[in-house]
Write a protein that holds these residues in place. Structure first.
Motif, PDB file in Angstrom:
ATOM      1  N   SER A 282       2.104   1.744  -3.488  1.00 28.92           N
ATOM      2  CA  SER A 282       1.249   2.114  -4.398  1.00 28.92           C
ATOM      3  C   SER A 282       1.082   3.559  -4.156  1.00 28.92           C
ATOM      4  O   SER A 282       1.016   4.420  -5.200  1.00 28.92           O
ATOM      5  CB  SER A 282      -0.161   1.383  -4.162  1.00 28.92           C
ATOM      6  OG  SER A 282       0.201   0.054  -4.610  1.00 28.92           O
ATOM      7  N   ARG A 283       0.956   3.953  -2.711  1.00 28.58           N
ATOM      8  CA  ARG A 283       0.925   5.512  -2.622  1.00 28.58           C
ATOM      9  C   ARG A 283       2.189   6.278  -3.419  1.00 28.58           C
ATOM     10  O   ARG A 283       1.865   7.415  -3.876  1.00 28.58           O
ATOM     11  CB  ARG A 283       0.742   6.089  -1.550  1.00 28.58           C
ATOM     12  CG  ARG A 283      -0.595   5.534  -0.831  1.00 28.58           C
ATOM     13  CD  ARG A 283      -0.848   6.010   0.676  1.00 28.58           C
ATOM     14  NE  ARG A 283      -0.358   5.143   1.784  1.00 28.58           N
ATOM     15  CZ  ARG A 283      -0.720   4.124   2.324  1.00 28.58           C
ATOM     16  NH1 ARG A 283      -1.976   3.837   1.975  1.00 28.58           N
ATOM     17  NH2 ARG A 283       0.070   3.498   3.193  1.00 28.58           N
ATOM     18  N   TYR A 284       3.277   5.757  -2.983  1.00 28.93           N
ATOM     19  CA  TYR A 284       4.504   6.476  -3.764  1.00 28.93           C
ATOM     20  C   TYR A 284       4.380   6.757  -5.131  1.00 28.93           C
ATOM     21  O   TYR A 284       4.693   7.763  -5.683  1.00 28.93           O
ATOM     22  CB  TYR A 284       5.649   5.476  -3.367  1.00 28.93           C
ATOM     23  CG  TYR A 284       6.878   5.724  -4.274  1.00 28.93           C
ATOM     24  CD1 TYR A 284       7.979   6.848  -4.134  1.00 28.93           C
ATOM     25  CD2 TYR A 284       7.052   4.776  -5.374  1.00 28.93           C
ATOM     26  CE1 TYR A 284       9.036   7.034  -5.036  1.00 28.93           C
ATOM     27  CE2 TYR A 284       8.343   5.087  -6.229  1.00 28.93           C
ATOM     28  CZ  TYR A 284       9.096   5.856  -6.090  1.00 28.93           C
ATOM     29  OH  TYR A 284      10.241   6.223  -6.887  1.00 28.93           O
TER      30      TYR A 284
ATOM     31  N   SER B   2       1.520   8.912  -6.186  1.00 27.76           N
ATOM     32  CA  SER B   2       2.063  10.337  -6.058  1.00 27.76           C
ATOM     33  C   SER B   2       2.993  10.832  -7.232  1.00 27.76           C
ATOM     34  O   SER B   2       2.710  11.959  -7.743  1.00 27.76           O
ATOM     35  CB  SER B   2       2.774  10.561  -4.748  1.00 27.76           C
ATOM     36  OG  SER B   2       2.124  10.218  -3.483  1.00 27.76           O
TER      37      SER B   2
ATOM     38  N   ASP C 258       1.066  -1.129   0.071  1.00 25.76           N
ATOM     39  CA  ASP C 258       0.000  -0.054  -0.055  1.00 25.76           C
ATOM     40  C   ASP C 258       0.841   1.213   0.057  1.00 25.76           C
ATOM     41  O   ASP C 258       0.518   2.243  -0.595  1.00 25.76           O
ATOM     42  CB  ASP C 258      -1.014   0.005   1.192  1.00 25.76           C
ATOM     43  CG  ASP C 258      -1.995  -1.004   1.096  1.00 25.76           C
ATOM     44  OD1 ASP C 258      -2.071  -1.368  -0.068  1.00 25.76           O
ATOM     45  OD2 ASP C 258      -2.554  -1.405   1.932  1.00 25.76           O
ATOM     46  N   ASP C 259       1.863   1.348   0.719  1.00 25.25           N
ATOM     47  CA  ASP C 259       2.994   2.260   0.823  1.00 25.25           C
ATOM     48  C   ASP C 259       3.338   2.719  -0.505  1.00 25.25           C
ATOM     49  O   ASP C 259       3.563   3.561  -1.120  1.00 25.25           O
ATOM     50  CB  ASP C 259       3.848   2.145   1.705  1.00 25.25           C
ATOM     51  CG  ASP C 259       3.505   2.009   3.141  1.00 25.25           C
ATOM     52  OD1 ASP C 259       2.609   2.732   3.769  1.00 25.25           O
ATOM     53  OD2 ASP C 259       3.595   0.977   3.845  1.00 25.25           O
TER      54      ASP C 259
ATOM     55  N   PRO D 133       6.472  12.273  -3.183  1.00 25.70           N
ATOM     56  CA  PRO D 133       5.950  11.257  -2.473  1.00 25.70           C
ATOM     57  C   PRO D 133       6.378  11.734  -0.898  1.00 25.70           C
ATOM     58  O   PRO D 133       7.504  11.983  -0.737  1.00 25.70           O
ATOM     59  CB  PRO D 133       6.598   9.733  -2.912  1.00 25.70           C
ATOM     60  CG  PRO D 133       7.020  10.317  -4.177  1.00 25.70           C
ATOM     61  CD  PRO D 133       7.368  11.773  -4.286  1.00 25.70           C
TER      62      PRO D 133
END
Length: 544
Positions: free
Chosen positions: A351-353, A356, A348-349, A363
């Motif tokens: 994917s967020r990176y 962004s 999940d981290d 990020p």
């Protein structure tokens, strides 16, 4: 004016591979390099502090060891040696856990099995499948498109049904492939981290193929480094070339390729010197640089100019080198053995990176590809210390102020501020994963996109890959919709950089493809037919 059979522009790994293969065929070859030393992204230097050897570009070379192109050159005979860290790759999670890939598949399976017991057998099954097809698959990847002979051999081995299943697997996103192959976050993170070596998000098609390829290459070949630095790989290539009569001139900046009657005739340097090419000009430069700067827009078909306007660079890069007075004090001790370490959290981290970056935002938690160079090769720094290296991608706005994004003062200032912000986040993440990291720093070199482009003009805007890894710019679409080959609309001019198929990495594939095309064009009896066929195809693709 000097004359050679082939003039090669650029002494990066691809240019040197092309030059070697042409010299093997008995051609008189001249390589011209703008920098004071050859190697492009395969160069070494003491950047962070004296006695701490690091790389200006590529550091770990699974593709270099696996490449059929480089293996055939027998660079070991020129003194090239590979070194391996005790472990291949580690991925650290925010809670202090880690998953580690080792050269022994069973030990890797044990590590991923701690996250989900069934994944131990699933990793071994995935690797067994890879080993059954890897020789033919690698041959297919590193030959001109379409890979008729190698692809046909692979198809005969696996059958039509499994060939379709393999194609589907290569087209999956990294996240989806991880979910299909494994239950636990450990194995999934190894795949996802490898996929993020590209500029793709974890949800984009094709990312799973990249992640699977790099992870399986690491399992089979490791992530080795050249003993004594990447410059030793370059030295092996240049030594081999000279032993076959090839010449290399550094400090020569080519600013024009001479074209007349639709054919490349030679090159001119920025100081006005000319070199005539009897048979071929081979360009190890990014595609937009070749066409816009060296050939000139006016000599190109309008359709090609329009296609190049859609060329997409990969993301800019922030690279940092540290001289550490002791090994990295990881919270997860098993990371100490890994040559390469991925940081940035779970899926999940990550994917967020990636999301962004896709939105053009910095990020909040960067994803790091880090390298413990002394752990892999003890000669890189004094005993008991570590030459440590990492990079992370930046939003495309960070390319402003470099050679890709304009050079306005406002753009440079904003890009510099973005680099400083991300540097702080990088070092905060390292401190979180390795408490006390900052106290070990004896020296540091920070290279943002502008600095990377100054060190190596082929890294336009700090982009490492010569163009995006997205599917819309691969195979017959790389660098623009075309033949998927190194031939250009200019007769006897060949693109040999990572902007051409099969893309980035120190493996020599684009250089070898350019050499093959040049040799085919000059072959007695059939060369004229080859050239006529290529020109006819280009007239269809790029009508005047």
């Amino acid at each position: 004016m000097e004359t050679a059979d082939a003039v090669v522009v650029g002494a990066g790994p691809n240019g040197l591979v092309a030059a070697n293969l042409l010299a093997d065929a008995g051609w008189e070859v001249l390589v011209l390099e703008a920098a004071a030393t050859p190697g492009g992204a395969a160069r070494s230097a003491e950047l962070a502090a004296p006695g701490f050897l690091t790389e200006l570009g590529s550091a770990f070379h699974p593709l270099g060891v696996a490449s059929p192109v480089l293996r055939r050159l027998d660079l070991a005979a020129e003194g090239l040696r590979w070194r391996h860290a005790p472990a291949v790759l580690g991925h650290g999670f925010a809670d202090g856990r880690a998953v580690v890939q080792y050269r022994d598949p069973a030990t890797t399976a044990e590590s991923v099995g701690r996250f989900a017991a069934a994944d131990a057998d699933r990793w071994l099954a995935a690797y067994q499948r890879w080993r059954s097809i890897s020789p033919r698959l690698l041959d297919a990847l590193f030959t001109p498109f379409p890979p008729v002979r190698a692809g046909g051999s692979l198809l005969r081995q696996v059958g039509a049904g499994d060939a379709l299943r393999l194609t589907r697997q290569l087209l999956l996103s990294a996240r989806r492939l991880g979910e299909e192959l494994f239950d636990g976050e450990g194995a999934r993170a190894l795949l996802a981290g490898c996929a993020l070596h590209t500029d793709l998000t974890l949800s984009e098609p094709g990312g799973g193929g990249y992640g699977w390829l790099l992870a399986m290459l690491g399992q089979e070949y490791g992530f080795p480094v050249p003993a004594g630095g990447a410059q030793r790989l370059t030295a092996a290539l240049t030594g081999r070339l000279r032993s076959r009569g090839g010449r290399l001139l550094c400090g020569v900046s080519v600013d024009r390729i001479a074209v007349a009657g639709g054919r490349a005739l030679g090159v001119r340097s920025a100081t006005g010197e000319w070199w005539r090419a009897r048979r071929a000009v081979v360009a190890d430069v990014p595609a937009p640089v070749l066409y816009a700067d060296l050939v000139g827009w006016e000599k190109l078909p309008a359709r090609l100019r329009a296609d190049l306007a859609g060329f997409q660079w990969d993301q800019p890069t922030l690279k940092i080198d540290w001289a550490l007075t002791a090994p990295v004090p990881w919270r997860a001790p098993e990371l100490s053995a890994a040559g390469v370490v991925h940081l940035g959290g779970g899926l999940d981290d990550l994917s967020r990176y990636a999301a962004s970056l896709a939105r053009g935002e910095p990020p909040a938690t960067p994803f790091l590809v880090a390298g413990q160079l002394t752990t892999a090769d003890p000669a890189r720094s004094p005993a008991g210390t570590e030459s440590f290296w990492c990079y992370t991608h930046l939003p495309r706005a960070a390319a402003r102020g470099s050679s890709a994004g304009g050079s306005s003062a406002a753009g440079s200032s904003a890009a510099g501020e973005l680099v400083r912000e991300q540097l702080a986040r990088v070092e905060a993440l390292l401190e979180q994963q390795a408490p006390g990291f900052g106290r070990l720093v004896a020296g540091r070199q920070v290279s943002g996109p502008a600095e990377l482009a100054r060190q190596n003009p082929s890294l336009v805007g700090g982009a490492l890959g010569g163009g995006t890894a997205a599917l819309y710019q691969q195979l017959v679409l790389r660098p623009v919709p075309g033949l998927g080959r190194s031939d250009t609309p200019i007769d006897r001019l060949y693109l040999a950089s990572s902007s051409a198929h099969p893309g980035p990495g120190v493996h020599g594939g684009p250089g070898a493809n350019a050499a093959r095309a040049a040799l085919a064009r000059s072959r007695p009896g059939v060369g004229a037919l080859y050239g006529a066929g290529v020109r006819a195809a280009h007239r269809t693709l790029y009508p005047r």
